[in-house]
Design an enzyme around this catalytic site. Structure first.
Site, PDB file in Angstrom:
ATOM      1  N   LYS A  75       9.363  -0.385   4.755  1.00 58.91           N
ATOM      2  CA  LYS A  75       8.980   0.830   4.043  1.00 58.91           C
ATOM      3  C   LYS A  75       9.920   1.001   2.861  1.00 58.91           C
ATOM      4  CE  LYS A  75      11.379   3.720   7.442  1.00 58.91           C
ATOM      5  NZ  LYS A  75      11.166   4.695   8.523  1.00 58.91           N
TER       6      LYS A  75
ATOM      7  N   GLU B 203       0.852  -1.194   0.000  1.00 56.63           N
ATOM      8  CA  GLU B 203       0.000   0.000   0.000  1.00 56.63           C
ATOM      9  C   GLU B 203       0.886   1.242   0.000  1.00 56.63           C
ATOM     10  OE1 GLU B 203      -2.277  -0.120   3.694  1.00 56.63           O
ATOM     11  OE2 GLU B 203      -0.569  -1.082   4.647  1.00 56.63           O
TER      12      GLU B 203
ATOM     13  N   GLU C 273      -3.262   7.131   9.080  1.00 56.02           N
ATOM     14  CA  GLU C 273      -2.506   8.350   8.804  1.00 56.02           C
ATOM     15  C   GLU C 273      -3.495   9.515   8.776  1.00 56.02           C
ATOM     16  OE1 GLU C 273       0.795   7.504   7.932  1.00 56.02           O
ATOM     17  OE2 GLU C 273       1.541   9.549   7.830  1.00 56.02           O
TER      18      GLU C 273
ATOM     19  N   ARG D   2       1.892   9.580  16.625  1.00 59.02           N
ATOM     20  CA  ARG D   2       2.895   8.574  16.904  1.00 59.02           C
ATOM     21  C   ARG D   2       3.840   9.025  18.006  1.00 59.02           C
ATOM     22  NH1 ARG D   2       7.771   6.915  13.445  1.00 59.02           N
ATOM     23  NH2 ARG D   2       8.783   6.928  15.456  1.00 59.02           N
TER      24      ARG D   2
ATOM     25  N   LYS E 252       2.632   4.626   1.304  1.00 61.46           N
ATOM     26  CA  LYS E 252       3.045   5.189   2.584  1.00 61.46           C
ATOM     27  C   LYS E 252       2.736   6.672   2.533  1.00 61.46           C
ATOM     28  CE  LYS E 252       7.052   5.538   5.634  1.00 61.46           C
ATOM     29  NZ  LYS E 252       6.583   6.815   6.199  1.00 61.46           N
TER      30      LYS E 252
ATOM     31  N   ARG F 219       1.139   9.880  11.467  1.00 59.05           N
ATOM     32  CA  ARG F 219       0.742   8.530  11.833  1.00 59.05           C
ATOM     33  C   ARG F 219       0.022   8.631  13.157  1.00 59.05           C
ATOM     34  NH1 ARG F 219       3.389   3.406  11.839  1.00 59.05           N
ATOM     35  NH2 ARG F 219       1.795   1.890  12.416  1.00 59.05           N
TER      36      ARG F 219
END
Lengths: 532, 333
Positions: free
Chosen positions: A403, A229, A279, A251, A231, A236
């Site tokens: 990532k 998917e 996100e 985060r 990023k 976050r």
């Protein structure tokens, strides 16, 4: 306080993680519960600053009557304001030390003395700081100054502190992690509550985030194994819905609900006992793609949001994962099951403020790379690869999530100013300002601190000292001679910068020793990157 | 009247006296303030130094160098000037150079100096003068030394707390190493290992009559357990070198004035830093300048801009930096 200061020095001197854990474990075991809770709070960097480092500096200058320039010389040599101030306390005029302070415990300092030093009253600050500083020796004063300015970095990671605490209390690490995520108070009863495994956690409590490693060079792509998917480049966060309330956590474990009323209200439709990982983005006005990160940032910085903000940059959540459902911790279930349930929830609730992250099925590595490159036009940072069978684990677990960011943008720029760095780079000129050509002139473009090796830093430092044209306080203007390739993640127009451009995460990719300054890039070339 | 000393490519020159002080290049007459490598270089025709410095300077320059020792305070003629040497308290034999000329007045070049007590050398003597050339290695007020005895006690206790592994203490091979050994002499009879680079100079100290702790050299071949609980003195250049591999899981420290700043300690990669310097700290620099009653102060090495500006603005002393002899070099601390 003395015992805690000794712990700080021990950690500062410790050479390995085992030694650090042992020091903290012993402290947590032996310190009075109330002090230990405060120590934990400080070690986890939960304490917000009581004073700015500017205020600390100003009060010291007033109390010692030392010239301001001399303080600045010292600051740039030492590389840290709290430490500089501690080292200069011998310049305070002699006065009686307040004996009552010397034997105070950590919690008494934290709950009684430090709050007595007001944020916005210079005279009262001067009085309080004068009293504090005279009561402590330079080494303990350093710790106090670090606590006051809220920059309590002593080289221990959150994970290390949690391990030490779990060992000291003989409690499972995962429980400690969960209990210490989000907000909590350093009370005398904290450790007892942590020991009691049945005690319920606060309703707002988020879960520790699962993070990803950058994709490794020898990674072999097996299409069936991975969920792929985009990023996204926002905040976050976790959406927590419990007891009829919505909590939005970043985060960085900050509660950001107040900055996003346009999310909290529609997300209240979620059933109680739901926690979603996703996100938070500012959506552009057409609602098709995320606005640049800078737009989101302006929303975060505002104390009060106006209707215009909400209209121009409406917030949106792209949901990645489901962590809790029906009040049950879902972290041990496989990713596919969590995501399927997430989709069902969103479908049933017809939520407009939240969509589930789109998933792709690239058939081979080439298709994966094409998807990664398409991230730029979609306004994303790159792609994520998640093992379909992965459970949701705190921190970075190698091999489960990767990532894969798109290639950064780059320009070749000329070093024009240098300033001494901080911490281990103190007294070395390692903070650089770079410029690009416009007509026949160099226009400052970006600052960068990282990317050179230690040897290159030292070499450049020597060169800077020998090739300084002018000194403006701590800033050295150098001969425009050296070219560096700078990389950055994004570029946007900015009225605040001389070049009219602002870049995100600039860093040095390499020293272009092959290029003379005259061959560095132009502002026009950087502007062309705006349209990519 | 032009000043008695000026910076030239070979070093600090006194033209009227026909000599250089601590020259970098080869000259006819070199007056040496002390025997550190960056002050005492081979290649000059004739050297003048303090009598206390003779043994260590000889160890540095070799048997063929022409060295002319002078007692402290003995007055002797060089060119048109009368010169004498005075204790600087930096290392064994270190000297300030006093230069007198009937028209140009009296100039004192401090060399490196400190005011703290040091059992290995004569204490600093204040010499009044018209022009004082001072060092400025640690010329920022963040540098203020604690009592050396207290620092050595901390070092000693730290060593004693580790009996299973060796303790490696990094320090300059000339001056600091012997100062530590002298302080340890009253604390222990246990021999201290010293790195090969320290042998000759440590012997020279003993020949000069300085009482030091017992030492032994590191054997050619050894097993890691030989060093368990031992104290080893070694120069900073040995840090993270292949030489260090013979020690198993040592605890390490650097003994230097630079260790007053945490970033320095972190950058250099030592576990502990002990703040013990052979240079003057900020309060001593300011006090010394005032005690010389000099009308003109020239500042060299280190943070010379800051000290000169402070003396001018806060103490109304005519002070200025004396060229940049060693810009970018932190020097030994």
């Amino acid at each position: 306080m003395k015992v805690f200061c000794a712990l700080y020095r021990g950690l500062d001197d410790a050479s390995g993680n085992n030694e650090k854990i042992a020091l903290m474990r012993e402290y947590f075991r032996s310190a009075p519960a109330h002090d230990a809770a405060w120590a934990l709070y400080l070690l986890l960097d939960k304490k917000k600053s009581a004073l700015s480092s500017g205020a600390l500096r100003q009060r010291l200058i007033e109390l010692t009557s030392m010239p301001e320039w001399l303080f600045e010389e010292c600051r740039s040599h030492v590389g840290d304001t709290a430490e500089t101030v501690a080292l200069l306390l011998h310049m305070l005029p002699a006065a009686e030390a307040d004996e009552s302070l010397t034997s105070l415990s950590l919690h008494e300092w934290m709950e009684r003395e430090i709050p007595s030093c007001p944020r916005d009253d210079a005279a009262a600050q001067r009085e309080a700081l004068g009293r504090f500083w005279r009561a402590l020796d330079a080494r303990d004063a350093l710790v106090l100054n670090k606590v006051l300015t809220g920059a309590f970095r002593v080289g221990v990671s959150v994970g290390l502190v949690q391990r030490a605490l779990a060992e000291a209390l003989e409690v499972e690490g995962t429980r400690i992690q969960h209990a210490l995520t989000g907000e909590w108070a350093p009370s005398a009863g904290l450790f007892d509550a942590l020991r009691d495994a049945r005690a319920s956690l606060d309703v707002s409590k988020p879960y520790p985030f699962m993070l990803a490693h950058p994709l490794e060079a020898d990674f072999a792509f097996e299409p069936g194994q991975w969920q792929v998917e985009y990023k996204w480049d926002g905040i976050r966060g976790q959406v927590v819905k419990r007891d009829g309330q919505v909590f939005l956590w970043s985060r960085g474990e900050e509660l950001v609900s107040e900055a996003f009323p346009d999310l909290c209200e529609p997300l209240a439709k979620l059933p109680d006992g739901t926690v979603i990982d996703g996100e938070i983005l500012a959506w552009d006005e057409e609602g098709k793609r995320p606005a640049p990160f800078a737009v989101l940032q302006t929303r975060l910085q505002r104390k009060k949001l106006t209707a215009a903000h909400l209209r121009e940059a409406p917030a949106h959540v792209i949901a990645y994962d489901l962590i809790e459902w029906g009040g049950v911790d879902w972290r041990e279930r496989p990713l596919t099951e969590r995501v399927a349930q997430l989709e069902a929830i969103v479908r049933e609730q017809a939520l407009s403020a939240l969509t589930v992250s789109e998933r792709f099925e690239p058939k081979d590595r080439e298709a994966l790379e094409a998807l990664r490159e398409s991230a730029r036009e979609r306004g994303a940072e790159g792609v994520m690869l998640k093992d379909r069978a992965s459970t949701y684990q705190p921190g970075r677990k190698r091999g489960l999530w990767w990532k894969h960011k798109r290639e950064p943008m780059t320009v070749d720029a000329v070093l024009v100013f240098a300033q001494a760095g901080s911490g281990r780079r103190a007294n070395l000129f390692t903070d650089y300002t770079f410029a690009l050509w416009r007509g026949g002139e160099l226009v400052t473009f970006a600052k960068a601190y990282s990317g050179l090796s230690d040897e290159e830093l030292v070499e450049l430092d020597k060169w800077i000292r020998k090739n300084t044209r002018e000194k403006h306080g701590p800033v050295r203007v150098v001969e425009p001679a050296h070219v560096f390739e700078l990389a950055f993640e994004g570029i946007a127009k900015s009225a605040r910068h001389k070049s009219g451009l602002a870049v995100r995460f600039p860093r040095i990719l390499r020293w272009r020793r092959d290029k003379p300054a005259s061959e560095a890039d132009t502002v026009e070339r950087a502007e062309a990157l705006l349209n990519l | 009247m032009s000043p008695l000393v000026a910076v030239e490519p070979e070093g600090l020159r006194c033209e009227r006296g026909g000599f250089y002080i601590d020259p970098a290049g080869s000259v006819d007459v070199a007056v040496i303030t002390h025997a550190h490598a960056d002050h005492a270089r081979i290649g000059s025709k004739r050297y003048v130094c303090s009598a206390r410095s003779l043994e260590v300077l000889r160890a540095r320059l070799g048997p063929d160098a022409v060295i002319e020792p002078r007692e402290y305070e003995e007055r002797f003629a060089l060119g048109e000037t009368t010169v004498s040497l005075h204790p600087a308290g930096h290392v064994l034999g270190s000297a300030q150079v006093r230069i007198e000329h009937d028209r140009a007045g009296v100039c004192v070049v401090s060399g490196d100096y400190k005011r703290d007590p040091d059992p290995t050398c004569d204490g600093f003597a204040t010499v009044e003068c018209d022009t004082f050339v001072t060092e400025a290695t640690f010329a920022l007020p963040v540098y203020r030394w604690r009592d050396p005895e207290a620092i050595v006690s901390e070092l000693f206790d730290w060593w004693r707390s580790e009996r299973a592994h060796p303790t490696l203490v990094f320090c300059y091979a000339f001056g600091k190493a012997q100062r530590i050994l002298a302080h340890l002499a009253s604390r222990t009879d246990e021999p201290v290992y010293i790195h090969g680079a320290m042998d000759k100079l440590t012997d020279a100290y003993r020949r000069s009559g300085v009482r030091l702790a017992n030492t032994k050299t590191i054997p050619e071949s050894s097993s890691p357990k030989d060093f368990a609980g031992s104290l080893v003195l070694c120069p900073p250049s040995a840090h993270r070198s292949p030489w260090m591999k013979r020690f198993k899981a040592p605890q390490t420290a650097f003994v230097s004035g630079w260790m007053a700043v945490r970033g320095q300690k972190t950058r250099r990669g030592y576990e502990r830093g002990f703040v013990l310097s052979d240079h003057a700290d900020w309060p001593s620099l300011v006090r010394t300048v005032e005690e010389t009653k000099a009308r003109t102060v020239l500042v060299t090495h280190g943070s010379s801009d800051a000290l000169a500006r402070y003396l001018r603005e806060a103490r109304s002393i005519d002070a200025r930096p004396l060229g940049h002899l060693y810009e970018g070099d932190e020097g030994e601390g």
